[in-house]
Design a protein around this motif. Structure first.
Motif, PDB file in Angstrom:
ATOM      1  N   VAL A   5       9.740   8.014  -2.217  1.00  0.00           N
ATOM      2  CA  VAL A   5       8.858   7.810  -0.744  1.00  0.00           C
ATOM      3  C   VAL A   5       8.525   8.925  -0.224  1.00  0.00           C
ATOM      4  O   VAL A   5       7.532   9.153   0.511  1.00  0.00           O
ATOM      5  N   LEU A   6       9.725   9.792  -0.123  1.00  0.00           N
ATOM      6  CA  LEU A   6       9.607  11.209   0.656  1.00  0.00           C
ATOM      7  C   LEU A   6       8.450  12.032   0.022  1.00  0.00           C
ATOM      8  O   LEU A   6       7.436  12.594   0.828  1.00  0.00           O
ATOM      9  N   ALA A   7       8.448  12.021  -1.166  1.00  0.00           N
ATOM     10  CA  ALA A   7       7.568  12.983  -2.012  1.00  0.00           C
ATOM     11  C   ALA A   7       5.859  12.482  -1.587  1.00  0.00           C
ATOM     12  O   ALA A   7       5.194  13.257  -1.274  1.00  0.00           O
ATOM     13  N   LEU A   8       5.874  11.171  -1.630  1.00  0.00           N
ATOM     14  CA  LEU A   8       4.505  10.677  -1.361  1.00  0.00           C
ATOM     15  C   LEU A   8       4.126  10.683   0.063  1.00  0.00           C
ATOM     16  O   LEU A   8       2.945  11.078   0.460  1.00  0.00           O
ATOM     17  N   ASP A   9       4.928  10.540   0.868  1.00  0.00           N
ATOM     18  CA  ASP A   9       4.881  10.796   2.416  1.00  0.00           C
ATOM     19  C   ASP A   9       4.148  12.356   2.550  1.00  0.00           C
ATOM     20  O   ASP A   9       3.255  12.516   3.364  1.00  0.00           O
ATOM     21  N   ARG A  47       4.006  -8.134   2.864  1.00  0.00           N
ATOM     22  CA  ARG A  47       4.639  -7.440   1.944  1.00  0.00           C
ATOM     23  C   ARG A  47       5.734  -6.799   2.793  1.00  0.00           C
ATOM     24  O   ARG A  47       5.776  -6.447   3.700  1.00  0.00           O
ATOM     25  N   PRO A  48       6.661  -6.658   2.006  1.00  0.00           N
ATOM     26  CA  PRO A  48       8.184  -6.093   2.701  1.00  0.00           C
ATOM     27  C   PRO A  48       7.875  -4.755   3.407  1.00  0.00           C
ATOM     28  O   PRO A  48       7.227  -4.058   2.423  1.00  0.00           O
ATOM     29  N   GLY A  49       8.366  -4.675   4.606  1.00  0.00           N
ATOM     30  CA  GLY A  49       8.215  -3.346   4.999  1.00  0.00           C
ATOM     31  C   GLY A  49       6.986  -2.977   5.809  1.00  0.00           C
ATOM     32  O   GLY A  49       6.823  -1.980   6.413  1.00  0.00           O
ATOM     33  N   CYS A  50       6.080  -3.890   5.594  1.00  0.00           N
ATOM     34  CA  CYS A  50       4.723  -3.947   6.139  1.00  0.00           C
ATOM     35  C   CYS A  50       4.531  -4.491   7.820  1.00  0.00           C
ATOM     36  O   CYS A  50       3.641  -4.640   8.341  1.00  0.00           O
ATOM     37  N   GLU A  51       5.674  -5.372   7.886  1.00  0.00           N
ATOM     38  CA  GLU A  51       5.868  -6.179   9.148  1.00  0.00           C
ATOM     39  C   GLU A  51       4.810  -7.224   9.197  1.00  0.00           C
ATOM     40  O   GLU A  51       4.303  -7.445  10.780  1.00  0.00           O
ATOM     41  N   GLY A  52       4.249  -7.558   8.507  1.00  0.00           N
ATOM     42  CA  GLY A  52       3.044  -8.716   8.462  1.00  0.00           C
ATOM     43  C   GLY A  52       1.827  -8.226   9.265  1.00  0.00           C
ATOM     44  O   GLY A  52       1.228  -8.931   9.857  1.00  0.00           O
ATOM     45  N   LEU A  53       1.473  -6.733   9.040  1.00  0.00           N
ATOM     46  CA  LEU A  53       0.449  -6.128   9.734  1.00  0.00           C
ATOM     47  C   LEU A  53      -0.781  -6.907   9.396  1.00  0.00           C
ATOM     48  O   LEU A  53      -1.133  -7.346   8.564  1.00  0.00           O
ATOM     49  N   ILE A  54      -1.502  -7.341  10.580  1.00  0.00           N
ATOM     50  CA  ILE A  54      -2.893  -7.755  10.383  1.00  0.00           C
ATOM     51  C   ILE A  54      -3.824  -6.901  10.904  1.00  0.00           C
ATOM     52  O   ILE A  54      -3.573  -6.289  11.988  1.00  0.00           O
ATOM     53  N   ARG A  55      -4.768  -6.511  10.118  1.00  0.00           N
ATOM     54  CA  ARG A  55      -6.025  -5.819  10.456  1.00  0.00           C
ATOM     55  C   ARG A  55      -7.122  -6.626  10.817  1.00  0.00           C
ATOM     56  O   ARG A  55      -7.576  -7.249   9.799  1.00  0.00           O
ATOM     57  N   LYS A  96       3.869   4.956   7.688  1.00  0.00           N
ATOM     58  CA  LYS A  96       4.772   4.104   7.654  1.00  0.00           C
ATOM     59  C   LYS A  96       4.376   3.008   6.604  1.00  0.00           C
ATOM     60  O   LYS A  96       5.325   2.610   5.760  1.00  0.00           O
ATOM     61  N   MET A  97       3.068   2.572   6.608  1.00  0.00           N
ATOM     62  CA  MET A  97       2.626   1.674   5.912  1.00  0.00           C
ATOM     63  C   MET A  97       2.498   2.059   4.324  1.00  0.00           C
ATOM     64  O   MET A  97       2.854   1.191   3.255  1.00  0.00           O
ATOM     65  N   ALA A  98       2.374   3.363   4.367  1.00  0.00           N
ATOM     66  CA  ALA A  98       1.966   3.945   2.857  1.00  0.00           C
ATOM     67  C   ALA A  98       3.320   4.072   2.291  1.00  0.00           C
ATOM     68  O   ALA A  98       3.652   3.653   0.962  1.00  0.00           O
ATOM     69  N   ARG A  99       4.379   4.493   3.275  1.00  0.00           N
ATOM     70  CA  ARG A  99       5.748   4.380   2.689  1.00  0.00           C
ATOM     71  C   ARG A  99       6.290   3.055   2.134  1.00  0.00           C
ATOM     72  O   ARG A  99       6.891   2.951   1.116  1.00  0.00           O
ATOM     73  N   ALA A 100       6.004   2.155   2.753  1.00  0.00           N
ATOM     74  CA  ALA A 100       6.521   0.678   2.409  1.00  0.00           C
ATOM     75  C   ALA A 100       5.851   0.233   1.158  1.00  0.00           C
ATOM     76  O   ALA A 100       6.360  -0.428   0.262  1.00  0.00           O
TER      77      ALA A 100
END
Lengths: 592, 111
Positions: free
Chosen positions: A493-497, A304-312, A469-473
Motif C-alpha cells: 500500500v505504501l509503495a503504491l501510494d 468496498r471496505p476502506g472506501c467509506e461508502g463514498l458516493i461520487r 486514501k481511496m487508492a490505498r483502500a
C-alpha cells in the motif's frame, strides 16, 4: 274510385316504411358502409324511380368529396369534388338537401361530368348524409325515369330520411375504424411499455442482508419518459442513474430509451459520473430534436471496505438529490444544465462537476418531479417537505418499504398520475462495519478479464491528494483478497501510494484533475500493478531515488517503492500519451 | 489526524493519530515548524498513527533538522508498528531519537 286512390296511397306509405325499415336495419348492422351503400343504391334508385344514384363521402381531413358508389346512369365512382363544388358539394357544405328541377340553368351545376359522359342530367335530388351538424357526404339521384317527370318535394323528404340512417351508419363505421386503430395503437403502446420495463435493472445480487439499491417507476401513460438504472462494476462499485425526459408520451419515451441505453453502455467504461453525463450531453446535443432535454443525476457508490461508502455524484439539471442520515437531510442540487441543451465548448469534454458524499450509513434518494408535484390523497402536491416527512416516518422500514411509501403517497390505484413518478434509493448498508471483513467483496466469476492475470482492480481517479486514501483502500483490498498478511499489505500500500504521489508531483507537476489509472492483476506467485498517467513523458531519472545518507526531506518516495517492490519498470503506454509504471511484488501465499 | 498539542515542562507534545498522507502532511509540517522555529522542544507521540507516507516522514525530517540546527530537541515517542516500518524502510529509524513513551521523551528533553 275515391277508395282505390286511398288504398294506393296507403300502399305507397307502406312500401316507403318497408324500405326505410330494411335500409335502417342494414345500415345499423354494418361496419362496411361502402359495401352496404352500394347494395342499397339499386333499391333506392328503383323505389324513387330515378335513372341513377350516387353516394359521395367527405374526407374530413382533406375536405375532398369522393363518389364511393353509383348505380344506373353513368359510372362516376372515384369522381372527386371540392368542398362546395357542384350541387353535391354545395349540399355537403350547406348541410342542406337540394331539389333541382332545371339543372342546366342552375348556377351550381357541374357540367363537366355530362360533358365527358354524354349523359344529360335534367333534374337532381340531393340529400346530405348528416347527423345533426356534422355532414359526412351526400346521396344524389338523377333524372326521374319518365323523361317528362321531375323530382318533387316529397321525394326529397324520403331521400333525406334514408340519408339520415345512412349517415349514422357512416359515422358508426368511422368510429369503429377509429376504435380499431386506437386498439392497435394501445396494443403497440403496451408492447412498448413492456420493452421499456425491461430496460429497468434486475436486482443486484449481493450477499448482504439488505438490498443496497432499488427503484420504482410508475408511468402516467403506458410508456414513460423517466428511467432509472443501476449496475455493478467488476470492482464492486455500483453505478446508478436516474433521468427525466421533458414532456410525456411516445416522443419522451423514445428519448428516454436512447438516454438509458447511452448510460448503461458508456457507464461500463466511463467510470466518472461527471464525465459520463458530459458525453451523454454531447451525444444528445448532436441528435436530440425539437428542444427536448433530459434532467439526470448519476453516481457511483463505493461499498468496498476502506472506501467509506463514498458516493461520487453528478447532477445535470435534475431535482436536488436527497441524503438522509440519522433523521437529518442534506440536498445536492444541479451543478450543470440538463442534458441536450448546451453543447460542450470546442475542444472540451464538457464533464459535469462531481460532489463526493460520504453517506455514513444513511440513504440517498433521487426522484423525478412527478413525486414532489404528484397529488396526495388530500388533493395537494406532496412537495419535498412531504417526501422528508414520509422518510422520517418510515426510516425503520427496508429500502423497498420506504420506496413503496413514497410512491404510495401520490399513486392511488385507479387514479391517473399527473406525471411519471420515478424514485431511486440507495442505502449505505452494503459496507461491512468490520472493514477487514472482505467476504462481501468477493467478486463473481464473470470478471475474469485477461489483461495480465486475474483482474483485481481497475480504478481511475483524479491526481489529487484527497484521492490517495481511496487508492490505498483499493490496493489494500486487492492485497487482502489474494491473502497477503498485514505487514506485506502495508508495504505494498505504501509503495503504491508513493508511486501515485510521484505521478502527481512529477508527471502532472502538482495536484490535477487529470487522472491516474491503476490496474492490479494477480499472476501466479506475484501481484502486478500498473500505474498510468496521461501527462507528457517524464524521464525516469527525474524520479530516481535519492542517496539515503543525505538526510533531507523529500525524495523518499522512489526509494520506498524500490525497497518494497521486486520489480520496477518505467514504460510507455501502448497507446496515447502518458507514462506507465509497472510494479511487481512477488507473493508466496495464495491460500485456497 | 489530530494536531492538538499540550505543553509539559516547556515541551510541546503532539499526539498524532490516523493517517498522515499527502493530503494531511502539509498541516503537520506547518504545525511542527511553528514550534521548532520558536526554539521549543517537541515530542511527537505516534502510538495511534495508522499510516504515514513519505510526505509525512519528510515533515518529521524537516522539523528534526530545524530543531537540531536551533539546538532544540525533537523526539518521536511510542511509534506505532506501521509507522516504525516506514521509518525502517526509509532507513531513518536510526536517525531520529525515538523513545518508548512520551514521558521518557520529556525526561530526555528536560534533563
Amino acid at each position: 274510385m275515391e277508395q282505390s286512390k286511398t288504398e294506393s296511397m296507403h300502399q305507397g306509405i307502406q312500401e316507403q316504411i318497408n324500405l326505410l325499415a330494411s335500409m335502417t336495419s342494414e345500415f345499423a348492422n354494418t361496419l362496411d358502409v361502402d359495401d352496404t351503400l352500394s347494395k342499397a343504391l339499386p333499391q333506392i334508385t328503383d323505389y324513387m324511380q330515378a335513372e341513377g344514384a350516387a353516394v359521395f363521402l367527405l374526407d374530413e381531413d382533406t375536405q375532398v368529396i369522393t363518389c364511393i358508389a353509383c348505380f344506373g346512369a353513368t359510372e362516376i365512382t372515384g369522381l372527386t369534388l371540392e368542398y362546395g363544388q357542384g350541387i353535391v358539394g354545395k349540399c355537403v357544405a350547406d348541410n342542406e338537401g337540394a331539389l333541382v328541377r332545371d339543372v342546366q340553368n342552375d348556377p351550381h351545376f357541374y357540367a363537366a361530368v355530362d360533358d365527358q359522359t354524354g349523359f344529360t342530367t335534367r333534374s337532381i335530388l340531393c340529400a346530405p348524409l348528416s347527423v345533426k351538424d356534422r355532414c359526412v357526404g351526400a346521396i344524389e339521384l338523377v333524372n326521374k325515369k319518365k323523361s317528362d317527370d321531375l323530382f318533387e318535394e316529397n321525394d326529397l323528404q324520403i331521400l333525406k330520411t334514408l340519408a339520415s340512417s345512412a349517415a349514422l351508419a357512416v359515422l358508426n363505421a368511422r368510429l369503429a375504424k377509429a376504435l380499431v386503430e386506437q386498439e392497435r395503437v394501445k396494443r403497440e403502446l403496451e408492447l412498448a411499455a413492456e420493452i421499456q420495463k425491461r430496460f429497468l435493472p434486475d436486482r443486484i445480487e449481493i450477499t448482504g442482508p439488505e438490498l443496497p439499491i432499488a427503484g420504482v417507476n410508475k408511468a402516467a401513460r403506458g410508456v414513460s419518459g423517466d428511467f432509472f438504472d443501476y449496475f455493478k462494476l467488476p470492482d464492486g462499485r455500483i453505478y446508478f442513474g436516474l433521468g427525466d425526459v421533458s414532456g410525456k408520451g411516445i416522443n419522451a419515451a423514445l428519448l428516454m430509451s436512447k438516454t438509458a441505453s447511452l448510460f448503461r453502455c458508456l457507464g461500463k467504461t466511463v467510470r466518472d459520473p461527471g464525465r459520463l453525463l458530459g458525453i451523454i450531453n454531447t451525444e444528445l446535443c448532436e441528435t436530440a430534436a425539437h428542444g427536448m432535454f433530459v434532467t439526470m443525476a448519476a453516481g457511483i457508490y463505493d461499498p468496498r471496505p476502506g472506501c467509506e461508502g463514498l458516493i461520487r455524484l453528478a447532477n445535470a439539471g435534475h431535482e436536488p438529490v436527497l441524503l438522509h442520515v440519522d433523521g437529518k437531510f442534506e440536498t445536492f442540487g444541479a451543478d450543470g444544465p440538463p442534458l441536450g441543451i448546451v453543447p460542450p465548448l470546442p475542444g472540451e469534454d464538457g464533464a459535469y462537476p462531481e460532489v463526493q458524499i460520504f453517506p455514513k450509513g444513511g440513504s440517498l434518494y433521487i426522484y423525478t418531479d412527478g413525486l414532489t408535484e404528484g397529488y396526495t390523497s388530500t388533493g395537494l402536491p406532496l412537495e419535498s417537505e412531504g417526501v422528508r416527512k414520509i422518510l422520517n416516518a418510515c426510516a425503520d422500514e427496508d429500502l423497498q418499504g420506504r420506496l413503496d411509501q413514497l410512491v404510495g403517497a401520490v399513486f392511488q390505484v385507479g387514479n391517473t398520475l399527473r406525471d411519471d413518478v420515478t424514485v431511486l434509493a440507495l442505502t449505505d448498508s452494503l459496507r461491512p462495519q468490520d472493514e477487514t471483513n472482505t467476504k462481501l467483496m468477493q467478486r463473481g466469476d464473470e470478471s475474469n478479464e485477461e489483461m495480465d492475470g486475474e483482474w483485481l482492480i481497475d480504478f481511475r481517479f483524479p491526481a489529487r491528494p484527497s484521492w490517495m486514501k481511496m487508492a490505498r483502500a483499493c490496493v489494500r483490498e486487492a492485497c487482502i483478497k489474494v491473502g497477503c498478511d498485514d505487514a506485506l499489505t502495508n508495504d505494498v500500500v505504501l509503495a503504491l501510494d508513493e508511486a501515485c504521489q510521484n505521478v502527481i508531483r512529477h508527471a502532472y507537476g502538482g495536484p490535477s484533475d487529470e487522472e491516474i489509472e491503476l490496474n492490479v492483476r494477480q499472476r501466479p506467485g506475484r501481484l502486478v500493478f500498473r500505474l498510468r498517467d496521461f501527462a507528457p513523458t517524464v524521464a525516469p531519472d527525474k524520479i530516481k531515488p535519492r542517496d539515503l545518507d543525505d538526510v533531507r526531506p523529500g525524495g523518499l518516495g522512489t526509494h520506498l517503492i524500490q525497497e518494497v517492490m521486486d520489480d520496477v519498470q518505467y514504460l510507455r503506454p501502448s497507446h496515447g500519451e502518458g507514462n506507465l509504471l509497472k510494479l511487481v511484488k512477488n507473493i508466496e501465499i495464495n491460500k485456497g | 489526524m489530530n494536531l492538538e498539542t499540550r505543553e509539559e515542562n516547556g515541551v510541546i507534545i503532539f499526539e498524532l493519530d490516523g493517517e498522515v498522507d499527502l493530503e494531511t502532511s502539509p498541516l503537520l509540517r506547518q504545525a511542527l515548524l511553528d514550534h521548532v522555529n520558536k526554539g521549543t522542544p517537541v515530542v511527537v507521540g505516534m502510538a495511534d498513527v495508522a499510516y504515514i507516507d513519505s510526505s509525512g516522514i519528510a515533515s518529521l525530517v524537516e522539523a528534526y533538522q530545524t530543531g537540531r540546527r536551533s539546538s532544540t530537541g525533537f523526539i518521536l515517542a511510542n511509534v506505532s508498528d506501521s509507522a516504525l516500518r516506514v521509518l525502517q524502510l526509509a532507513r531513518l529509524d536510526k536517525v531520529f531519537t525515538i523513545t518508548a513513551t512520551i514521558d521518557d521523551a520529556i525526561k530526555d528533553l528536560t534533563t
